[in-house]
Design a protein around this motif. Structure first.
Motif, PDB file in Angstrom:
ATOM      1  N   GLU A 120      10.076  -5.309  -5.475  1.00  0.00           N
ATOM      2  CA  GLU A 120      10.127  -3.844  -4.630  1.00  0.00           C
ATOM      3  C   GLU A 120       9.519  -3.849  -3.378  1.00  0.00           C
ATOM      4  O   GLU A 120      10.025  -3.112  -2.452  1.00  0.00           O
ATOM      5  N   VAL A 121       8.374  -4.628  -3.066  1.00  0.00           N
ATOM      6  CA  VAL A 121       7.947  -5.046  -1.712  1.00  0.00           C
ATOM      7  C   VAL A 121       8.892  -5.801  -0.886  1.00  0.00           C
ATOM      8  O   VAL A 121       8.799  -5.401   0.263  1.00  0.00           O
ATOM      9  N   ASP A 122       9.208  -6.576  -1.435  1.00  0.00           N
ATOM     10  CA  ASP A 122      10.398  -7.469  -0.354  1.00  0.00           C
ATOM     11  C   ASP A 122      11.473  -6.518  -0.129  1.00  0.00           C
ATOM     12  O   ASP A 122      11.843  -6.436   1.132  1.00  0.00           O
ATOM     13  N   LYS A 134       6.572   5.960  -5.353  1.00  0.00           N
ATOM     14  CA  LYS A 134       5.452   5.731  -5.711  1.00  0.00           C
ATOM     15  C   LYS A 134       5.263   4.699  -7.006  1.00  0.00           C
ATOM     16  O   LYS A 134       5.706   4.989  -7.799  1.00  0.00           O
ATOM     17  N   ARG A 135       4.726   3.613  -6.712  1.00  0.00           N
ATOM     18  CA  ARG A 135       4.671   2.713  -7.818  1.00  0.00           C
ATOM     19  C   ARG A 135       3.267   2.054  -7.955  1.00  0.00           C
ATOM     20  O   ARG A 135       2.536   1.386  -7.008  1.00  0.00           O
ATOM     21  N   VAL A 136       2.311   2.323  -9.000  1.00  0.00           N
ATOM     22  CA  VAL A 136       0.979   2.154  -9.251  1.00  0.00           C
ATOM     23  C   VAL A 136       0.847   0.657  -9.145  1.00  0.00           C
ATOM     24  O   VAL A 136      -0.024   0.205  -8.480  1.00  0.00           O
ATOM     25  N   VAL A 149       0.903  -1.093   0.062  1.00  0.00           N
ATOM     26  CA  VAL A 149       0.012   0.135   0.045  1.00  0.00           C
ATOM     27  C   VAL A 149       0.794   1.139   0.206  1.00  0.00           C
ATOM     28  O   VAL A 149       0.579   2.198  -0.746  1.00  0.00           O
ATOM     29  N   ALA A 150       1.910   1.068   0.835  1.00  0.00           N
ATOM     30  CA  ALA A 150       2.879   2.507   0.750  1.00  0.00           C
ATOM     31  C   ALA A 150       3.371   2.622  -0.473  1.00  0.00           C
ATOM     32  O   ALA A 150       3.469   3.823  -0.880  1.00  0.00           O
ATOM     33  N   LEU A 151       3.730   1.686  -1.235  1.00  0.00           N
ATOM     34  CA  LEU A 151       4.352   1.942  -2.636  1.00  0.00           C
ATOM     35  C   LEU A 151       3.188   2.340  -3.455  1.00  0.00           C
ATOM     36  O   LEU A 151       3.530   3.292  -4.344  1.00  0.00           O
ATOM     37  N   GLU A 152       2.097   1.718  -3.600  1.00  0.00           N
ATOM     38  CA  GLU A 152       0.892   2.217  -4.522  1.00  0.00           C
ATOM     39  C   GLU A 152       0.833   3.500  -4.252  1.00  0.00           C
ATOM     40  O   GLU A 152       0.356   4.396  -5.308  1.00  0.00           O
TER      41      GLU A 152
END
Length: 272
Positions: free
Chosen positions: A238-240, A230-232, A155-158
């Motif tokens: 990336e998450v890892d 920010k990654r839609v 969620v933080a990345l999105e």
């Protein structure tokens, strides 16, 4: 539809409820203290992961869902939002309090609303370990459940929200819990309840007829932010990567402040 929308936007939040005088007495009972280690820019959004859950999450509740610890003065320009298990909103009357206090269910729609439709300066607080971590709560134990908890990082990345580790020292000292062994009837009943309601009933005792928590200081330390792009559609890599950075930052925060917050130098943080 109206009720669901109200939940999504933090219910019927009133400043009056967050500033009840009773919360100052509640804070002073332990006492609970909020500690800042770094500045948080009000022109950004943040996800604060709070650890450990403990039995009642006293540190997270007091610091982030009431005004008694002065969050707005410690972090000027930020709006604090505590997100809790959706199952708690199914409890009659208690649900009304949650909505008046402006709490949110931990759900993708709620987090998306806070991080994309409410402007900047939002600090969303999530107790990452949840029910599983509450079952490990016991005096002298410093265990956090998060190796497989990656949804908050995604969620933080999105939404491009920076991650901030938070540790409530003393949280696990407030109650003595009866720990049921894996496979026992007690643990099976706890797991069944957790599956249905989203949280687990804990058998615990405190002082004064076993009802009140022990008067142990709780210091909730807010760490330094981890910059997140920010990654839609973030990749698993990336998450890892940011999940690993977060765990390292949490361990660093714990070890830097444990002694000053009443934990012996020899104690380690166990991440499972």
């Amino acid at each position: 539809m109206g009720t669901n929308l109200s939940l999504l936007r933090g219910g019927r939040k009133t400043t009056f409820v967050r500033r009840w005088r009773v919360w100052e007495h509640f804070r002073d009972f332990f006492p609970v203290k909020l500690m800042k280690t770094a500045e948080l820019n009000p022109n950004k959004n943040y996800i604060l992961g709070c650890h450990p859950h403990g039995i009642l999450s006293v540190g997270a509740f007091t610091c982030f869902s009431t005004d008694s610890c002065g969050f707005n003065e410690v972090f000027p320009g930020l709006r604090c939002h505590l997100a809790v298990l959706a199952g708690l909103f199914r409890i009659p009357l208690f649900r009304e309090y949650l909505m008046c206090a402006g709490l949110y269910p931990v759900s993708k729609p709620s987090l998306a609303h806070l991080l994309s439709k409410s402007g900047k300066g939002n600090a969303v607080v999530i107790v990452i370990g949840g029910a599983a971590e509450s079952l490990a709560s016991s005096p002298g134990v410093n265990t956090v459940v998060m190796k497989q908890r990656k949804g908050f990082v995604r969620v933080a990345l999105e939404f491009g929200a920076d991650l901030v580790p938070v540790y409530s020292f003393g949280e696990n000292e407030l109650f003595k819990q009866v720990i049921f062994s894996d496979g026992s009837l007690g643990r099976k009943l706890q797991d069944l309840f957790k599956k249905i309601m989203g949280f687990a009933p804990c058998l615990f005792v405190g002082e004064r007829l076993a009802f009140l928590p022990y008067k142990t200081p709780v210091t909730t330390v807010v760490g330094s932010p981890i910059s997140v792009p920010k990654r839609v559609t973030p990749t698993e890599e990336e998450v890892d990567h940011y999940h690993r950075l977060y765990m390292e930052a949490l361990a660093k925060l714990f070890h830097e402040h444990k002694v000053s917050c009443g934990i012996a130098e020899s104690h380690k943080l166990q991440i499972i």
